[in-house]
Design a protein around this motif. Structure first.
Motif, PDB file in Angstrom:
ATOM      1  N   GLN A  45      -8.308  -7.565   0.983  1.00 63.62           N
ATOM      2  CA  GLN A  45      -8.678  -6.348   0.250  1.00 63.62           C
ATOM      3  C   GLN A  45      -7.459  -5.455  -0.012  1.00 63.62           C
ATOM      4  N   GLU A  46      -6.596  -5.331   0.966  1.00 62.63           N
ATOM      5  CA  GLU A  46      -5.394  -4.500   0.803  1.00 62.63           C
ATOM      6  C   GLU A  46      -4.427  -5.116  -0.215  1.00 62.63           C
ATOM      7  N   ILE A  47      -4.293  -6.429  -0.193  1.00 62.96           N
ATOM      8  CA  ILE A  47      -3.440  -7.094  -1.186  1.00 62.96           C
ATOM      9  C   ILE A  47      -3.987  -6.836  -2.588  1.00 62.96           C
ATOM     10  N   LEU A  48      -5.282  -7.012  -2.764  1.00 58.41           N
ATOM     11  CA  LEU A  48      -5.895  -6.780  -4.075  1.00 58.41           C
ATOM     12  C   LEU A  48      -5.736  -5.328  -4.518  1.00 58.41           C
ATOM     13  N   PHE A  49      -5.943  -4.410  -3.607  1.00 59.23           N
ATOM     14  CA  PHE A  49      -5.816  -2.992  -3.926  1.00 59.23           C
ATOM     15  C   PHE A  49      -4.390  -2.642  -4.328  1.00 59.23           C
ATOM     16  N   HIS A  50      -3.428  -3.081  -3.544  1.00 60.59           N
ATOM     17  CA  HIS A  50      -2.033  -2.722  -3.799  1.00 60.59           C
ATOM     18  C   HIS A  50      -1.422  -3.501  -4.954  1.00 60.59           C
ATOM     19  N   ASN A  51      -1.990  -4.651  -5.275  1.00 62.37           N
ATOM     20  CA  ASN A  51      -1.513  -5.375  -6.455  1.00 62.37           C
ATOM     21  C   ASN A  51      -1.744  -4.540  -7.712  1.00 62.37           C
ATOM     22  N   ASP A  52      -2.874  -3.848  -7.783  1.00 61.88           N
ATOM     23  CA  ASP A  52      -3.219  -3.080  -8.973  1.00 61.88           C
ATOM     24  C   ASP A  52      -2.849  -1.609  -8.891  1.00 61.88           C
ATOM     25  N   ARG A  53      -2.410  -1.168  -7.734  1.00 65.85           N
ATOM     26  CA  ARG A  53      -2.094   0.243  -7.566  1.00 65.85           C
ATOM     27  C   ARG A  53      -0.722   0.541  -8.174  1.00 65.85           C
ATOM     28  N   ASP A  54      -0.586   1.683  -8.786  1.00 59.43           N
ATOM     29  CA  ASP A  54       0.651   2.156  -9.416  1.00 59.43           C
ATOM     30  C   ASP A  54       1.073   1.252 -10.575  1.00 59.43           C
ATOM     31  N   ASP A  55       1.760   0.166 -10.272  1.00 57.06           N
ATOM     32  CA  ASP A  55       2.188  -0.735 -11.340  1.00 57.06           C
ATOM     33  C   ASP A  55       1.461  -2.065 -11.171  1.00 57.06           C
ATOM     34  N   VAL A  56       0.695  -2.419 -12.152  1.00 49.14           N
ATOM     35  CA  VAL A  56      -0.170  -3.594 -12.095  1.00 49.14           C
ATOM     36  C   VAL A  56       0.649  -4.850 -11.806  1.00 49.14           C
ATOM     37  N   GLY A  57       0.149  -5.631 -10.867  1.00 49.84           N
ATOM     38  CA  GLY A  57       0.768  -6.915 -10.569  1.00 49.84           C
ATOM     39  C   GLY A  57       1.856  -6.901  -9.513  1.00 49.84           C
ATOM     40  N   ARG A  58       1.883  -5.918  -8.645  1.00 47.83           N
ATOM     41  CA  ARG A  58       2.936  -5.832  -7.628  1.00 47.83           C
ATOM     42  C   ARG A  58       2.989  -7.054  -6.712  1.00 47.83           C
ATOM     43  N   PHE A  59       1.831  -7.485  -6.228  1.00 43.53           N
ATOM     44  CA  PHE A  59       1.801  -8.637  -5.330  1.00 43.53           C
ATOM     45  C   PHE A  59       2.256  -9.886  -6.071  1.00 43.53           C
ATOM     46  N   VAL A  60       1.707 -10.092  -7.255  1.00 46.75           N
ATOM     47  CA  VAL A  60       2.047 -11.276  -8.041  1.00 46.75           C
ATOM     48  C   VAL A  60       3.538 -11.279  -8.374  1.00 46.75           C
ATOM     49  N   ALA A  61       4.093 -10.140  -8.736  1.00 47.99           N
ATOM     50  CA  ALA A  61       5.525 -10.056  -9.037  1.00 47.99           C
ATOM     51  C   ALA A  61       6.356 -10.389  -7.801  1.00 47.99           C
TER      52      ALA A  61
END
Length: 115
Positions: free
Chosen positions: A37-53
Motif C-alpha cells: 500500500q505504501e509503495i502504491l501510495f508513494h508511487n503516485d504521490r507528488d510526481d507520478v511514477g516514483r517507484f517505477v522510475a
C-alpha cells in the motif's frame, strides 16, 4: 520468510538501491500488505511514477540476484507489468538463477504475498 526477516534481509539492499526514501518506507512498514500500500501510495504521490522510475534506474545497476528479487518485488507490489517490461517478458524464467538461499526465500515471500 516472515515480513521481519524479509525487510531486514535481502530486501533491504533492494530498497537501499531504490533510494533512501524507499528504505524509509520499508523500515516503517509492519507487513507485506502495508508495504504494498505504501509503495502504491508513494508511487503516485507528488510526481507520478516514483517507484517505477526508481526500479528502472536500479535495474541497470544491481547484481543478478538483486535483479531477480527486484522483479519479484515489482510483482508483489502490483507492478508485474514493469517486471515483464524490464525482463522482456521473461521475469519468471530462471527466477532463482544466481540467487543464494536468502534471496530465494525473499522471492518466495514476494510470490506468496502478491495480490
Amino acid at each position: 520468510m516472515n515480513f521481519t526477516e524479509f525487510k531486514s534481509g535481502p530486501a533491504r539492499s533492494i530498497f537501499a538501491g531504490l533510494g533512501t526514501h524507499w528504505t524509509a518506507i520499508l523500515d516503517e512498514a509492519y507487513s507485506f500488505e502495508e508495504l504494498r500500500q505504501e509503495i502504491l501510495f508513494h508511487n503516485d504521490r507528488d510526481d507520478v511514477g516514483r517507484f517505477v522510475a526508481a526500479v528502472r534506474r536500479y535495474a541497470g545497476k544491481c547484481s543478478s540476484g538483486e535483479y531477480r528479487l527486484l522483479l519479484a518485488i515489482c510483482a508483489f507490489a502490483d507492478f508485474g507489468h514493469v517486471a515483464d517490461e524490464l525482463s522482456a517478458g521473461r521475469a519468471w524464467q530462471d527466477i532463482t538463477r544466481g540467487c543464494d538461499l536468502r534471496f530465494r526465500a525473499a522471492i518466495a515471500a514476494c510470490v506468496e504475498a502478491a495480490p
